[in-house]
Design an enzyme around this catalytic site. Structure first.
Site, PDB file in Angstrom:
ATOM      1  N   TYR A  58       0.830  -1.227   0.000  1.00 45.03           N
ATOM      2  CA  TYR A  58       0.000   0.000   0.000  1.00 45.03           C
ATOM      3  C   TYR A  58       0.853   1.262   0.000  1.00 45.03           C
ATOM      4  O   TYR A  58       0.434   2.283  -0.541  1.00 45.03           O
ATOM      5  CB  TYR A  58      -1.000  -0.029   1.169  1.00 45.03           C
ATOM      6  CG  TYR A  58      -2.105  -1.027   0.879  1.00 45.03           C
ATOM      7  CD1 TYR A  58      -3.130  -0.720  -0.019  1.00 45.03           C
ATOM      8  CD2 TYR A  58      -2.086  -2.295   1.431  1.00 45.03           C
ATOM      9  CE1 TYR A  58      -4.114  -1.645  -0.339  1.00 45.03           C
ATOM     10  CE2 TYR A  58      -3.062  -3.234   1.116  1.00 45.03           C
ATOM     11  CZ  TYR A  58      -4.071  -2.894   0.238  1.00 45.03           C
ATOM     12  OH  TYR A  58      -5.035  -3.818  -0.094  1.00 45.03           O
ATOM     13  N   HIS A 111     -14.753   1.206  -0.570  1.00 43.89           N
ATOM     14  CA  HIS A 111     -13.639   0.321  -0.211  1.00 43.89           C
ATOM     15  C   HIS A 111     -12.487   1.067   0.467  1.00 43.89           C
ATOM     16  O   HIS A 111     -11.371   0.568   0.504  1.00 43.89           O
ATOM     17  CB  HIS A 111     -13.135  -0.421  -1.453  1.00 43.89           C
ATOM     18  CG  HIS A 111     -14.097  -1.456  -1.952  1.00 43.89           C
ATOM     19  ND1 HIS A 111     -14.016  -2.037  -3.193  1.00 43.89           N
ATOM     20  CD2 HIS A 111     -15.187  -2.022  -1.351  1.00 43.89           C
ATOM     21  CE1 HIS A 111     -15.006  -2.910  -3.332  1.00 43.89           C
ATOM     22  NE2 HIS A 111     -15.738  -2.914  -2.245  1.00 43.89           N
ATOM     23  N   CYS A 138       0.780   5.576  16.350  1.00 42.22           N
ATOM     24  CA  CYS A 138      -0.479   6.260  16.048  1.00 42.22           C
ATOM     25  C   CYS A 138      -0.393   7.669  16.628  1.00 42.22           C
ATOM     26  O   CYS A 138      -0.120   7.825  17.820  1.00 42.22           O
ATOM     27  CB  CYS A 138      -1.647   5.498  16.672  1.00 42.22           C
ATOM     28  SG  CYS A 138      -3.201   6.442  16.650  1.00 42.22           S
ATOM     29  N   GLY A 178     -16.315   0.711 -15.644  1.00 42.07           N
ATOM     30  CA  GLY A 178     -15.007   0.089 -15.420  1.00 42.07           C
ATOM     31  C   GLY A 178     -14.918  -0.833 -14.236  1.00 42.07           C
ATOM     32  O   GLY A 178     -13.930  -0.813 -13.510  1.00 42.07           O
ATOM     33  N   THR A 179     -15.959  -1.661 -14.056  1.00 42.83           N
ATOM     34  CA  THR A 179     -15.859  -2.648 -12.988  1.00 42.83           C
ATOM     35  C   THR A 179     -16.141  -4.030 -13.562  1.00 42.83           C
ATOM     36  O   THR A 179     -17.000  -4.182 -14.421  1.00 42.83           O
ATOM     37  CB  THR A 179     -16.756  -2.298 -11.777  1.00 42.83           C
ATOM     38  OG1 THR A 179     -16.628  -3.319 -10.793  1.00 42.83           O
ATOM     39  CG2 THR A 179     -18.210  -2.121 -12.128  1.00 42.83           C
ATOM     40  N   ASN A 205     -17.639  -0.299 -20.280  1.00 45.95           N
ATOM     41  CA  ASN A 205     -16.500  -1.187 -20.036  1.00 45.95           C
ATOM     42  C   ASN A 205     -15.816  -1.479 -21.372  1.00 45.95           C
ATOM     43  O   ASN A 205     -16.418  -1.293 -22.420  1.00 45.95           O
ATOM     44  CB  ASN A 205     -16.991  -2.504 -19.397  1.00 45.95           C
ATOM     45  CG  ASN A 205     -15.869  -3.236 -18.656  1.00 45.95           C
ATOM     46  OD1 ASN A 205     -14.857  -3.589 -19.231  1.00 45.95           O
ATOM     47  ND2 ASN A 205     -16.065  -3.428 -17.358  1.00 45.95           N
ATOM     48  N   LEU A 206     -14.591  -1.919 -21.301  1.00 49.83           N
ATOM     49  CA  LEU A 206     -13.902  -2.314 -22.532  1.00 49.83           C
ATOM     50  C   LEU A 206     -14.566  -3.528 -23.160  1.00 49.83           C
ATOM     51  O   LEU A 206     -14.489  -3.740 -24.360  1.00 49.83           O
ATOM     52  CB  LEU A 206     -12.438  -2.675 -22.224  1.00 49.83           C
ATOM     53  CG  LEU A 206     -11.501  -1.544 -21.839  1.00 49.83           C
ATOM     54  CD1 LEU A 206     -10.116  -2.117 -21.522  1.00 49.83           C
ATOM     55  CD2 LEU A 206     -11.401  -0.515 -22.963  1.00 49.83           C
TER      56      LEU A 206
END
Ligand code: NAD
Length: 243
Positions: A58, A111, A138, A178-179, A205-206
């Site tokens: 990440y 998300h 933290c 795009g999912t 979408n593609l």
């Protein structure tokens, strides 16, 4: 649809929206995310097992955001947000910040976000631009080893789910960009909106996806081409009461 209440629009976007900005999608041909198996970097179990690897993954994604820019599709969606006369919500599965950098305000990051961290001890959520290590304290409670990316991993409950269900039930137009339609619950949103009376459901979408049959219109092509065209059409349609 009522003639008095302006139609409500719900957008669901996925990694394909940011692909042309240079952010890798999830399900490349190799089934890996930037060379990693999902189970190794995007689950709570992975974080328990190998926190260093998950942080490194990440950290790279977060740093990568500094090298990319919003594309024509992000900008077109912001124009749609500003000019749409009815209720508008953009639900994104993306953890990048390209929509907000294009100016989006009515955005739900279901998300989570690369640009935030969360303390599993004191539960504070903070904006975060730097690398995160297992030794980073933290800033709120001072404990080390308790900060994690504020990302919803597989097996965890997405954010805003009650609000999302409420807006889907009222959607007159549902636009999905795009999912791949394999990550639930997002993959079920088109079906849910249709079950509650949404009559115009558009997929960009593609290629066809496993959920394409839930849509009333399918636009195949890159988001940077299809989304600006679609935004022009939707704004023209809503202006003359065709939506
Ligand atoms: P996915 O990678 O599973 O699917 C991407 C979809 O976009 C595919 O169906 C592909 O055909 C389509 N696509 C690719 N390029 C496109 C383009 N230029 N124009 C239009 N469509 C295009 O993505 P997903 O369905 O969003 O699921 C992935 C999960 O992984 C999400 O939950 C998200 O949290 C995470 N993720 C986020 C990012 C990001 O924030 N940008 C990137 C990768 C993964």
């Amino acid at each position: 649809m009522s003639g008095l209440i302006p139609p409500s629009l719900v957008i669901l976007s996925g990694a394909g929206l940011s692909a042309e900005s240079g952010v890798a999608t999830f399900r490349g041909a190799d089934g890996l995310w930037e060379g990693h198996r999902i189970e190794d970097v995007a689950t709570p179990e992975a974080f328990k097992r190998q926190p260093e690897l998950v942080h490194r993954f990440y950290n790279l994604r977060r740093a990568g955001l500094k090298t990319v820019e919003p594309n024509a599709a992000h900008h077109a969606l912001v124009r749609l947000e500003r000019e749409w006369p009815g209720a508008f919500v953009h639900i994104t599965q993306n953890v990048d910040d390209l929509n907000e950098r294009a100016g989006a305000m009515k955005l739900l990051h279901m998300h989570g976000e690369l640009g935030k961290v969360r303390c599993v001890w004191c539960r504070v959520v903070l904006p975060w631009q730097d690398d995160l290590e297992t030794t980073t304290p933290c800033p709120e409670c001072g404990r080390t080893g308790k900060l994690r990316p504020d990302i919803v991993w597989f097996g965890e409950m997405p954010y805003y789910i009650d609000e999302i269900m409420r807006v889907l039930e009222k959607a007159d137009v549902f636009l999905c960009i795009g999912t791949s339609g394999v990550v639930y619950p997002a993959a079920g949103f088109a079906r849910l909106a249709a079950d509650h009376g949404c009559q115009r459901l558009i997929e960009v979408n593609l290629e066809s996806t496993g959920i394409s049959n839930h849509f009333t219109e399918r636009r195949h092509g890159p988001a940077t081409v299809e989304v600006p065209k679609l935004v022009d059409e939707l704004l023209a349609d809503v202006a003359c009461g065709k939506v």
